[in-house]
Design a protein around this motif. Structure first.
Motif, PDB file in Angstrom:
ATOM      1  N   LEU A 149     102.768   0.184  92.970  1.00  0.00           N
ATOM      2  CA  LEU A 149     102.731   1.624  92.696  1.00  0.00           C
ATOM      3  C   LEU A 149     101.349   2.202  92.974  1.00  0.00           C
ATOM      4  O   LEU A 149     101.212   3.207  93.678  1.00  0.00           O
ATOM      5  N   VAL A 150     100.323   1.565  92.457  1.00  0.00           N
ATOM      6  CA  VAL A 150      98.949   2.057  92.665  1.00  0.00           C
ATOM      7  C   VAL A 150      98.599   2.033  94.158  1.00  0.00           C
ATOM      8  O   VAL A 150      98.044   3.006  94.694  1.00  0.00           O
ATOM      9  N   ALA A 151      98.936   0.946  94.839  1.00  0.00           N
ATOM     10  CA  ALA A 151      98.630   0.844  96.271  1.00  0.00           C
ATOM     11  C   ALA A 151      99.374   1.909  97.072  1.00  0.00           C
ATOM     12  O   ALA A 151      98.816   2.498  97.997  1.00  0.00           O
ATOM     13  N   THR A 152     100.620   2.179  96.702  1.00  0.00           N
ATOM     14  CA  THR A 152     101.397   3.207  97.405  1.00  0.00           C
ATOM     15  C   THR A 152     100.819   4.592  97.164  1.00  0.00           C
ATOM     16  O   THR A 152     100.748   5.411  98.089  1.00  0.00           O
ATOM     17  N   ILE A 153     100.388   4.852  95.953  1.00  0.00           N
ATOM     18  CA  ILE A 153      99.783   6.160  95.646  1.00  0.00           C
ATOM     19  C   ILE A 153      98.502   6.348  96.456  1.00  0.00           C
ATOM     20  O   ILE A 153      98.298   7.396  97.076  1.00  0.00           O
ATOM     21  N   VAL A 154      97.641   5.329  96.465  1.00  0.00           N
ATOM     22  CA  VAL A 154      96.389   5.432  97.230  1.00  0.00           C
ATOM     23  C   VAL A 154      96.685   5.631  98.714  1.00  0.00           C
ATOM     24  O   VAL A 154      96.109   6.500  99.372  1.00  0.00           O
ATOM     25  N   MET A 155      97.611   4.839  99.240  1.00  0.00           N
ATOM     26  CA  MET A 155      97.965   4.944 100.649  1.00  0.00           C
ATOM     27  C   MET A 155      98.538   6.330 100.961  1.00  0.00           C
ATOM     28  O   MET A 155      98.193   6.939 101.981  1.00  0.00           O
TER      29      MET A 155
END
Length: 142
Positions: A14-20
């Motif tokens: 989730l965090v990686a997708t938000i940053v991306m």
């Protein structure tokens, strides 16, 4: 040694997708994401620009699912999970996700043929995903 859990994969994905996604929105060309084109092709009646919200939800679900898959596989690949090997393997995983996304989904399923600049951005955004996912999971933040 870091203990990797399903929750760390969910949270890391989730965090990686938000940053991306934030980077995609800031640095991208403003066109609808490929997931909006996927929605338009298989669910909707209009063009991809009409399905950006649905495409973004689908993208988040893919990112979270990919984070879970990574977290489940990581302990099977390395004897001891460290920050360094989690980041390294997550970056390699991101390269695989990029190739599958570009070749299978974009070209094969959607019939898209992105230009070089678009393909490079697509790869860059996925590398960011891998860095953040590996850092999150490898640091044992959850």
């Amino acid at each position: 040694m870091v203990t990797v859990t399903l929750v760390s994969g969910l949270a890391g994905g989730l965090v990686a997708t938000i940053v991306m996604t934030v980077l995609m929105m800031a640095l991208g060309d403003g066109s609808p994401p490929p997931t909006a084109a996927l929605w338009a092709k298989f669910v909707g009646d209009d063009g991809p620009e009409s399905y950006v919200p649905q495409g973004m939800v689908l993208h988040v679900l893919y990112g979270v699912g990919a984070g879970v898959a990574f977290a489940l596989a990581l302990p099977m690949v390395v004897a001891e999970v460290t920050l360094a090997n989690a980041v390294g393997l997550a970056v390699a995983y991101a390269v695989v996700l990029t190739v599958v996304g570009a070749m299978v989904w974009m070209k094969g399923v959607l019939g898209m043929d992105p230009d070089r600049a678009t393909a490079m951005q697509f790869g860059f955004f996925h590398l960011v995903y891998g860095l953040v996912l590996g850092g999150f999971v490898g640091a044992g933040l959850v």
